[in-house]
Design an enzyme around this catalytic site. Structure first.
Site, PDB file in Angstrom:
ATOM      1  CD  GLU A 112     -10.991  -8.696   9.863  1.00  0.00           C
ATOM      2  OE1 GLU A 112     -11.510  -7.563   9.854  1.00  0.00           O
ATOM      3  OE2 GLU A 112     -10.021  -9.004   9.136  1.00  0.00           O
ATOM      4  CG  ASP A 132       3.545  -2.548   8.490  1.00  0.00           C
ATOM      5  OD1 ASP A 132       2.762  -1.592   8.610  1.00  0.00           O
ATOM      6  OD2 ASP A 132       3.163  -3.706   8.248  1.00  0.00           O
ATOM      7  CG  PHE A 142      -2.049  -0.980   1.117  1.00  0.00           C
ATOM      8  CD1 PHE A 142      -3.063  -0.821   0.192  1.00  0.00           C
ATOM      9  CD2 PHE A 142      -2.099  -2.073   1.966  1.00  0.00           C
ATOM     10  CE1 PHE A 142      -4.100  -1.732   0.113  1.00  0.00           C
ATOM     11  CE2 PHE A 142      -3.132  -2.988   1.888  1.00  0.00           C
ATOM     12  CZ  PHE A 142      -4.145  -2.813   0.960  1.00  0.00           C
TER      13      PHE A 142
END
Length: 444
Positions: free
Chosen positions: A173, A303, A16
């Site tokens: 999730e 990150d 991203f």
């Protein structure tokens, strides 16, 4: 590179953050080279769908060359970056080739953090890239195939138990999707099995799930998971992982064939080959302008970047942080070329969300809390919008509609010849979770 006489920008990582840099520099007076060990971009927030047979790997991946098509000043090269020489302004590929740059943006992402537990690194299954998600799907489905053959009740129960370690968005999730798989899909495939023996256990070392969310939503998420049959365990730190299951710090043992480790991340190992002193989480400290101190031509984003927030603490390892930092890095490169001052990073936090199951989710968006079907619809909308490529959006929407209407997950394929590869055996994808499942968190 593309031409001579123009500033050369090298972007490491096609997640991203890295792709945002490239797109922001499209059509400007610089030449851009994007480097990644894979020739595709992975939408990591949906890796858990691949791991639980809801989506195919190519539903959440797009070739980088397709994404960058039509940009005359941008090129892509497939190759793993082995080292960065900040003094000579060179990046070194695993092939030994060296590439020079005028400006560098390192968006290499993160890797799984095993917290020094060698047994976990050797045996657990990760969720950092498509290879690992597919390995987890293969292992879970293979376990039920083995359970369907004649054998003892104790071994059958072990084969039908999956442990998820980590109560962040990825763990929540994944646990919810595994519970729905075992509740609505697999009983039709294996009618001779007793699914009261099938367990999904979610282990969290602290006293809460989804630490970034308000406490009310944390409690709601735990309630929704338990309503699906997930065993949510708090204060459950893992001490060891054996071939038979998990040993907790308390001494308790949980017999399980498969263990998914999503308990934490650390900076991608490339940071250790940049010749700088690393900070917390093996990340690269940067200044407010995202530049490496002493090397104003070099930026680290996403990150792998360690930047203190104004109120204290580091920024979360999530995709929105990486994308916003990518925009700023591109802007600051153009400002540097034009002789202007660099801007400092300010994060615009739009919120965090996590899906638990069918019509179940929690979301904290623009200061408002949502649960249930409203949060679920918000989650669906945001993730469809963020997916790269019209084809991917269409395929995912069709799969979700089918799964919703038929309580089905169509991609129940065992595609390996063995038991899959553990998390420690699959290299982390550059620009991983946040820059591409830390992600760990899903955020709009």
């Amino acid at each position: 590179m593309i031409s001579r006489g123009r500033p050369q920008v090298v972007v490491v990582g096609a997640g991203f953050g890295g792709l945002r840099v490239a797109k922001q520099l499209r059509g400007t007076g610089v030449d851009v080279l994007v480097l990644d060990r894979h020739n595709f971009h992975t939408f990591q927030p949906l890796l858990y769908e691949v791991a639980t047979a809801g989506l195919r790997p190519d539903d959440i991946a797009q070739p980088v060359r397709t994404i960058l098509r039509g940009a005359p000043n941008i090129r892509f090269r497939m190759g793993a970056v082995r080292a960065v020489d900040l003094t000579r302004r060179r990046v070194v590929l695993d092939s030994g080739a060296e590439i020079g740059y005028d400006y560098l943006v390192v968006a290499a992402g993160s890797a799984t953090n095993f917290f020094g537990l060698e047994s976990v690194e050797a045996r657990a299954l990760g969720m950092k890239d498509i290879q690992q998600a597919t390995a987890l799907r293969n292992r879970v489905l293979r376990s039920f195939e083995r359970a369907a053959t004649p054998g003892g009740a104790e071994e059958r129960a072990r084969l039908m138990t999956t442990v998820v370690v980590g109560g962040g968005p990825t763990g929540v999730e994944l646990a919810g999707a595994l519970a729905e798989l075992k509740r609505h899909v697999l009983p039709h495939d294996y009618p001779d099995l007793n699914f009261d023996e099938a367990r999904v256990v979610l282990l969290e070392a602290t006293d809460r799930l989804l630490a970034a969310l308000p406490r009310r939503l944390q409690r709601k998420a735990a309630e929704q998971l338990r309503s699906l049959g997930v065993e949510v365990r708090f204060g459950a730190a893992v001490r060891d992982l054996t071939d038979d299951g998990v040993e907790l710090a308390s001494g308790e043992r949980i017999a399980a064939e498969n263990v998914a480790w999503v308990a934490g991340v650390r900076g991608e190992p490339l940071g250790e080959a940049m010749g700088v002193t690393l900070g917390a989480g093996r990340c690269v400290p940067v200044g407010p302008t995202l530049q490496i101190p002493g090397h104003p031509e070099a930026y680290v984003i996403g990150d792998l970047a360690l930047l203190e927030r104004p109120g204290g603490g580091a920024y979360p390892m999530v995709a929105p942080v990486a994308m916003q930092q990518g925009s700023l890095a591109a802007d600051n490169i153009l400002r540097s070329i034009g002789g202007g001052p660099a801007k400092t990073f300010r994060y615009h936090d739009r919120g965090t969300m996590a899906t638990i199951g069918r019509r179940m989710a929690v979301a904290h968006v623009f200061g408002l809390d949502f649960t249930g079907i409203v949060a679920w619809m918000l989650w669906l909308t945001v993730h469809l919008i963020q997916l790269v490529g019209f084809r991917n959006r269409t395929l995912v929407l069709v799969n979700w509609a089918w799964n919703y209407a038929r309580y089905d997950r169509a991609n129940r394929l065992v595609t390996d010849q063995g038991g899959g590869r553990p998390a420690g055996g699959v290299p982390a994808h550059p620009d991983a979770r946040g820059d591409g499942v830390g992600q760990d968190a899903s955020a709009p």
